[in-house]
Motif scaffolding. Structure first.
Motif, PDB file in Angstrom:
ATOM      1  N   LYS A   6       1.369   6.657  -3.583  1.00 34.93           N
ATOM      2  CA  LYS A   6       2.205   6.204  -2.467  1.00 34.93           C
ATOM      3  C   LYS A   6       2.278   7.233  -1.347  1.00 34.93           C
ATOM      4  O   LYS A   6       2.430   6.876  -0.174  1.00 34.93           O
ATOM      5  CB  LYS A   6       3.612   5.875  -2.979  1.00 34.93           C
ATOM      6  CG  LYS A   6       3.667   4.626  -3.853  1.00 34.93           C
ATOM      7  CD  LYS A   6       5.076   4.380  -4.398  1.00 34.93           C
ATOM      8  CE  LYS A   6       5.137   3.144  -5.257  1.00 34.93           C
ATOM      9  NZ  LYS A   6       6.474   2.923  -5.838  1.00 34.93           N
ATOM     10  N   TYR A  16       0.943  -1.033  -1.540  1.00 33.25           N
ATOM     11  CA  TYR A  16       0.610  -0.711  -2.936  1.00 33.25           C
ATOM     12  C   TYR A  16       1.296  -1.723  -3.855  1.00 33.25           C
ATOM     13  O   TYR A  16       2.510  -1.888  -3.821  1.00 33.25           O
ATOM     14  CB  TYR A  16       1.067   0.711  -3.263  1.00 33.25           C
ATOM     15  CG  TYR A  16       0.960   1.081  -4.725  1.00 33.25           C
ATOM     16  CD1 TYR A  16      -0.283   1.229  -5.336  1.00 33.25           C
ATOM     17  CD2 TYR A  16       2.103   1.288  -5.496  1.00 33.25           C
ATOM     18  CE1 TYR A  16      -0.388   1.573  -6.668  1.00 33.25           C
ATOM     19  CE2 TYR A  16       2.009   1.634  -6.840  1.00 33.25           C
ATOM     20  CZ  TYR A  16       0.758   1.771  -7.422  1.00 33.25           C
ATOM     21  OH  TYR A  16       0.666   2.112  -8.753  1.00 33.25           O
ATOM     22  N   ALA A 231      -5.943   7.379  -4.431  1.00 34.02           N
ATOM     23  CA  ALA A 231      -5.562   6.640  -3.226  1.00 34.02           C
ATOM     24  C   ALA A 231      -6.525   6.927  -2.075  1.00 34.02           C
ATOM     25  O   ALA A 231      -6.926   6.016  -1.341  1.00 34.02           O
ATOM     26  CB  ALA A 231      -4.137   6.995  -2.828  1.00 34.02           C
TER      27      ALA A 231
END
Length: 299
Positions: A6, A16, A231
């Motif tokens: 995140k 997400y 990510a």
């Protein structure tokens, strides 16, 4: 893990969505189908079963959705593996154990046979241990795989091994912190807590055991760093770009697979300040109940 993911996605407005398979490979397949149907741009997939998950990877490929195999390898060339250098995990674990005791009767407590990553951990361990085994200094008197890496099963297995060996065990090479916690309970019941014992993951309870002198090492894999790396890779793949910083690794069946491999750290009594300084664990939690020979981080 999610905090790291995140921290990369939230600032740029990327959405997400998480789905918890609850250790059920079939539920994971259903979850992946739902995520693909919802129009996701990339999948970060922590495989519950490296073979059972393959249909999900094939479906994602057919739909043009890139897949990141997160920390657990998947035997496909159609995913980018994001993990730690797991050969190094095994090697660091064994090095710390050998520094504590380089001879005697050793027990190997390994993970679930459905997870091929155990072979990678063992490869690293044996780089260190095999010469000592060949010299006859170390004898592996028992080896046991633990289904789903469950602590209670590890405890039961270790209790049985101690009975079979009449407690003549000098060190236990446990493959992760969950299994080491089960082993520690079995050792404690026999007044043996404190013999060399390994793990990995940097679990708080294990770090506290190390501070107390009841465990030798845990190989720390900073999950926040891993989430960040996954990510960043997901964003690059979603944009149709190659993932930066990859190396080529071999899957279980020998396929070439791009991978981002982070560096793990062996945490022992001597360097516990690293996990405190990183905010992984508070000094209070690390040092709870530490009375004798406290590590520097507890002073």
């Amino acid at each position: 893990d999610e905090a790291g993911i995140k921290s990369v996605l939230d600032p740029i407005g990327a959405v997400y969505v998480s789905a918890d398979a609850q250790s059920d490979p079939q539920k994971q397949l259903t979850d992946v189908e739902s995520l693909i149907a919802s129009g996701c741009d990339a999948l970060i997939l922590l495989a519950q079963d490296s073979k059972a998950v393959l249909p999900a990877v094939e479906r994602a490929k057919a739909e043009g959705v890139p897949v990141i195999a997160y920390d657990a390898p998947i035997d496909t060339a159609d995913a980018t593996f994001v993990s730690f250098d797991n050969v190094a995990v095994g090697r660091l674990m064994a090095e710390a154990m050998v520094k504590a005791r380089d001879n005697g009767n050793w027990v190997a407590i390994e993970g679930d046979t459905a997870h091929p990553i155990i072979n990678v951990f063992r490869q690293g361990q044996m780089e260190v241990l095999q010469p000592l085994i060949d010299e006859g200094k170390i004898k592996i008197v028992a080896k046991q795989n633990i289904e789903n890496w469950k602590p209670d099963l590890a405890q039961a297995a270790m209790e049985q091994i101690l009975t079979q060996q009449n407690n003549q065990v000098d060190a236990v090479l446990a493959m992760n912190d969950g299994t080491s916690t089960g082993v520690a309970a079995a050792l404690d019941a026999q007044g043996m807590l404190g013999i060399p014992l390994s793990g990995q993951d940097g679990d708080h309870a294990v770090l506290n055991r190390i501070a107390k002198g009841q465990q030798t090492v845990t190989v720390w894999k900073n999950a926040t760093d891993l989430g960040v790396a996954a990510a960043k890779a997901a964003l690059e793949l979603a944009d149709g770009q190659p993932v930066s910083g990859t190396v080529v690794t071999k899957t279980e069946s020998g396929l070439d697979q791009p991978a981002v491999l982070l560096t793990p750290i062996a945490i022992t009594h001597d360097n516990m300040n690293l996990v405190v300084d990183a905010g992984w664990i508070s000094k209070e939690d690390l040092c709870q109940g530490v009375t004798e020979n406290p590590p520097a981080a507890c002073q």
